[in-house]
Design a protein around this motif. Structure first.
Motif, PDB file in Angstrom:
ATOM      1  N   LYS A  15       0.825  -1.219   0.000  1.00 15.66           N
ATOM      2  CA  LYS A  15       0.000   0.000   0.000  1.00 15.66           C
ATOM      3  C   LYS A  15       0.863   1.274   0.000  1.00 15.66           C
ATOM      4  O   LYS A  15       0.618   2.191  -0.771  1.00 15.66           O
ATOM      5  CB  LYS A  15      -0.947   0.002   1.229  1.00 15.66           C
ATOM      6  CG  LYS A  15      -1.966  -1.139   1.209  1.00 15.66           C
ATOM      7  CD  LYS A  15      -2.640  -1.271   2.571  1.00 15.66           C
ATOM      8  CE  LYS A  15      -1.603  -1.636   3.591  1.00 15.66           C
ATOM      9  NZ  LYS A  15      -1.855  -2.411   4.691  1.00 15.66           N
ATOM     10  N   ARG A  58      -7.083   1.874  17.114  1.00 17.36           N
ATOM     11  CA  ARG A  58      -8.205   1.719  16.173  1.00 17.36           C
ATOM     12  C   ARG A  58      -9.098   2.966  16.188  1.00 17.36           C
ATOM     13  O   ARG A  58      -9.633   3.373  15.156  1.00 17.36           O
ATOM     14  CB  ARG A  58      -9.025   0.466  16.512  1.00 17.36           C
ATOM     15  CG  ARG A  58      -8.245  -0.837  16.422  1.00 17.36           C
ATOM     16  CD  ARG A  58      -7.653  -1.059  15.051  1.00 17.36           C
ATOM     17  NE  ARG A  58      -6.806  -2.253  15.002  1.00 17.36           N
ATOM     18  CZ  ARG A  58      -5.960  -2.508  14.011  1.00 17.36           C
ATOM     19  NH1 ARG A  58      -5.837  -1.676  12.987  1.00 17.36           N
ATOM     20  NH2 ARG A  58      -5.221  -3.594  14.016  1.00 17.36           N
ATOM     21  N   ARG A 118       5.671  -3.771  13.164  1.00 15.73           N
ATOM     22  CA  ARG A 118       4.259  -4.148  13.154  1.00 15.73           C
ATOM     23  C   ARG A 118       3.964  -5.057  14.342  1.00 15.73           C
ATOM     24  O   ARG A 118       4.241  -6.264  14.302  1.00 15.73           O
ATOM     25  CB  ARG A 118       3.924  -4.867  11.844  1.00 15.73           C
ATOM     26  CG  ARG A 118       4.096  -3.984  10.604  1.00 15.73           C
ATOM     27  CD  ARG A 118       3.762  -4.755   9.358  1.00 15.73           C
ATOM     28  NE  ARG A 118       3.754  -3.923   8.175  1.00 15.73           N
ATOM     29  CZ  ARG A 118       4.793  -3.807   7.332  1.00 15.73           C
ATOM     30  NH1 ARG A 118       5.934  -4.434   7.570  1.00 15.73           N
ATOM     31  NH2 ARG A 118       4.689  -3.051   6.262  1.00 15.73           N
ATOM     32  N   ARG A 137      -9.400 -11.854   7.714  1.00 16.01           N
ATOM     33  CA  ARG A 137      -9.694 -10.500   7.235  1.00 16.01           C
ATOM     34  C   ARG A 137     -10.248 -10.436   5.813  1.00 16.01           C
ATOM     35  O   ARG A 137     -10.856  -9.437   5.433  1.00 16.01           O
ATOM     36  CB  ARG A 137      -8.411  -9.665   7.300  1.00 16.01           C
ATOM     37  CG  ARG A 137      -8.049  -9.356   8.725  1.00 16.01           C
ATOM     38  CD  ARG A 137      -6.793  -8.564   8.773  1.00 16.01           C
ATOM     39  NE  ARG A 137      -6.619  -7.973  10.087  1.00 16.01           N
ATOM     40  CZ  ARG A 137      -5.697  -7.080  10.369  1.00 16.01           C
ATOM     41  NH1 ARG A 137      -4.866  -6.680   9.433  1.00 16.01           N
ATOM     42  NH2 ARG A 137      -5.593  -6.584  11.574  1.00 16.01           N
TER      43      ARG A 137
END
Ligand code: S3P
Length: 171
Positions: A15, A58, A118, A137
């Motif tokens: 991305k 989040r 991460r 996901r």
């Protein structure tokens, strides 16, 4: 390009690289969600997870996305967990086209294995874990996506050209 493009996909799907290519090749503005949250909080993503918890991270993601209405000609490189919340998907849909970058778990592993930025992959750096989190996901990635682009074996220029063409055809 007057509309915005949201790049979603698993960690290491490319991305950030593709978002930079869209900026460099087509003059789009770039928003890198993780970087923006780090700058705003004065902490790395790993520190935010450790000190404030994942739920706080989040909420910061959602707040950032909801603040993007009104942007134009912008490519947003989303964190890999963004499409797991419906309010995030709704916010993206209101202001642009959602592009899912897919990659095989083996490709992802090769791209992320040397990095320790991460938190979700720390202690889980293996193809099996990546495969199982990706399977969990995938339904969200697919249902959020207006467009899906496979990235395995392609370079950033080819992928960004493919994205632009698909986005223009999309509506
Ligand atoms: C995450 C992906 C990361 C970052 C955080 C959580 C996830 O971003 O937002 O570590 O839940 O998949 P990248 O997808 O840019 O690595």
């Amino acid at each position: 390009m007057s509309k915005n493009i949201f790049l979603i996909g698993f960690m290491g799907a490319g991305k950030s690289t593709i978002a930079r290519a869209l900026r460099d090749e087509y003059g789009m503005h770039l928003i890198e969600m993780d970087e923006q949250i780090e700058a705003q909080e004065g902490m790395t993503i790993s520190q935010i997870f450790a000190k404030k918890g994942e739920a706080c991270f989040r909420a910061l993601e959602t707040r950032l996305l909801e603040g993007l209405e009104g942007e134009e000609n912008t490519v947003v490189s989303c964190g890999g967990g963004v499409p797991m919340r419906q309010e995030n998907v709704a916010a993206m849909r209101r202001s642009g086209t959602i592009v899912y970058l897919s990659a095989a778990p083996e490709t992802i592993y090769e791209r992320v294995r040397e990095f320790h930025t991460r938190p979700l992959l720390e202690g889980n750096m293996n193809v099996e874990y990546i495969e199982s989190l990706m399977a969990q996901r995938l339904p969200n990635y697919l249902s959020a996506a207006d467009i899906t682009i496979r990235t395995d074996g392609k370079d950033a220029r080819a992928i960004s050209a493919e994205i632009l063409q698909s986005v223009m055809q999309h509506d």
